[in-house]
Design an enzyme around this catalytic site. Sequence first.
Site, PDB file in Angstrom:
ATOM      1  N   ALA A  75      -3.435 -49.372  56.881  1.00 55.61           N
ATOM      2  CA  ALA A  75      -2.352 -50.307  57.194  1.00 55.61           C
ATOM      3  C   ALA A  75      -2.584 -51.668  56.535  1.00 55.61           C
ATOM      4  CB  ALA A  75      -2.217 -50.472  58.701  1.00 55.61           C
ATOM      5  N   THR A 250      -6.000 -42.163  42.066  1.00 54.22           N
ATOM      6  CA  THR A 250      -5.957 -40.757  42.477  1.00 54.22           C
ATOM      7  C   THR A 250      -5.794 -40.664  43.985  1.00 54.22           C
ATOM      8  OG1 THR A 250      -7.342 -40.127  40.629  1.00 54.22           O
ATOM      9  CG2 THR A 250      -7.270 -38.593  42.486  1.00 54.22           C
ATOM     10  N   CYS A 336     -11.268 -57.009  65.516  1.00 57.29           N
ATOM     11  CA  CYS A 336     -11.434 -57.737  64.264  1.00 57.29           C
ATOM     12  C   CYS A 336     -11.973 -59.134  64.476  1.00 57.29           C
ATOM     13  CB  CYS A 336     -10.110 -57.832  63.533  1.00 57.29           C
ATOM     14  SG  CYS A 336      -9.279 -56.265  63.468  1.00 57.29           S
TER      15      CYS A 336
HETATM   16  C1  LIG Z   1      -5.573 -51.431  63.006  1.00 56.31           C
HETATM   17  C2  LIG Z   1      -4.441 -52.272  62.595  1.00 56.31           C
HETATM   18  C3  LIG Z   1      -4.285 -52.665  61.258  1.00 56.31           C
HETATM   19  C4  LIG Z   1      -5.287 -52.311  60.197  1.00 56.31           C
HETATM   20  O1  LIG Z   1      -5.233 -50.962  59.883  1.00 56.31           O
HETATM   21  P1  LIG Z   1      -6.294 -50.307  58.848  1.00 56.31           P
HETATM   22  O2  LIG Z   1      -5.738 -48.970  58.568  1.00 56.31           O
HETATM   23  O3  LIG Z   1      -7.568 -50.257  59.596  1.00 56.31           O
HETATM   24  O4  LIG Z   1      -6.341 -51.169  57.647  1.00 56.31           O
HETATM   25  C5  LIG Z   1      -3.177 -53.420  60.932  1.00 56.31           C
HETATM   26  N1  LIG Z   1      -2.272 -53.770  61.863  1.00 56.31           N
HETATM   27  C6  LIG Z   1      -2.384 -53.425  63.151  1.00 56.31           C
HETATM   28  C7  LIG Z   1      -1.352 -53.841  64.127  1.00 56.31           C
HETATM   29  C8  LIG Z   1      -3.477 -52.674  63.559  1.00 56.31           C
HETATM   30  O5  LIG Z   1      -3.600 -52.330  64.845  1.00 56.31           O
END
Ligand SMILES: *Cc1c(COP(=O)(O)O)cnc(C)c1O
Length: 412
Positions: A75, A250, A336
């Site tokens: 994400a 890839t 985080c």
């Molecule tokens: C966990 C999370 C992310 C980050 O996702 P990743 O796949 O670990 O990079 C971003 N936004 C929200 C709301 C999240 O809960």
Amino acid sequence: MSVKLPIYLDHAATTPCDPRVVEAMLPYFTEIFGNPGSRNHQFGWRAEEGVDAARRQVADLIGADHKEIIFTSGATEANNIAIRGAANMYAKSGPGTTGRGHIITSTIEHKAVLDPCKRLQKEGFDVTFIEPPKDGIVTRAMIEGAMRPDTILVSIMWANNEMGTINEVPQIGALCHEKGVLFHTDATQWVGKMPTDVEKDNIDLLSFSGHKIYGPKGVGVLYVRRRKPRVRLQALVDGGGQERGFRSGTLNVTGIVGLGKACEIARAEMDKDGERLLALRKQLEQAITSQLDVVQINGHAEKRLPHMTNISFGFVEGESLMMATKEIAMSSGSACTSASLEPSYVLKGIGVGDDLAHSSLRISLGRWTTSEDVEYAAQAIVRAVKKLRELSPLYDMHQEGIDISKIEWQAH
Ligand SMILES: *Cc1c(COP(=O)(O)O)cnc(C)c1O
């Protein structure tokens, strides 16, 4: 009581892979190992078939067309491609323009949205950070109030990762479409848990991640609308032109196949899971609030995800509470930010005071959480809070009826 320790109640940080997901992935490590970009032999074709099937599973979960699905590393990357890619593509330029364009987001977004927006600010874009009120909900009216003629992009998360609160995303999407402004939503905590329809909900760009929905880590999705409007993005990484040129490199075939399976399972089971988890969350909150005073559930009482809660325990430090309940995995602040001892910027952002923000726990349940797990966790938390408060002179004073907020502390 037969609970297996430690108990994992941090599903908003990450989830275990569903065994059905692992099973679907396994052949793609060894047998079907081809590069889906190899167009001229069977190894490539078979890998590509796996990726195509996954693309359809993902699209079906969110009401998209399979051609609108871009696979990313997660994400974080999807948010960056969406926000920086759209801002740079739709930036204003030429005579008569002042800034490069206006972007609207909120103060309670994940860092993976906030930081790209701050970077764009340095690069000459104007960014409005909406501050939601105490209930934590970002509404259509708030966005409408911030809209300007030069607004090019709105990015508002669907559900917040610390509180589980649910923003007015379909309404904000409708507003953006009325005004001809692009709408991105970080739906990482929402997709796979709650019904999603990018058409009905008026979404142009949507991000989510495999590892939050019982899929593997290191794979995620960016949905990019192809018609009404056709969204264009400036790529961040150039190379082989995979994923319609939006994301060269890839493909992570095993990860993508796993993510597809996770989406298929989520689609089939989300209603049943959601109902069960809501009952468990209520059981947890009831057990805690009925046995402790000075506790507060953060964010809107109803408009939030079924499986998570964020509770502040007055007169107790969240970190000390976690140390005292080591057999239960939870989160103080967000995963985080828990490397730093700053209180959560999300809770502070909705006006929770420093003290209560420092004393908060996020508890998030998952597919394999049992009623016994919840009962065990609730009792362990209650015991720990009572014990920590026995050591707190402030809690003593509170019980004697002294209003602590009125005490003038000596400066040091
Ligand atoms: C966990 C999370 C992310 C980050 O996702 P990743 O796949 O670990 O990079 C971003 N936004 C929200 C709301 C999240 O809960």
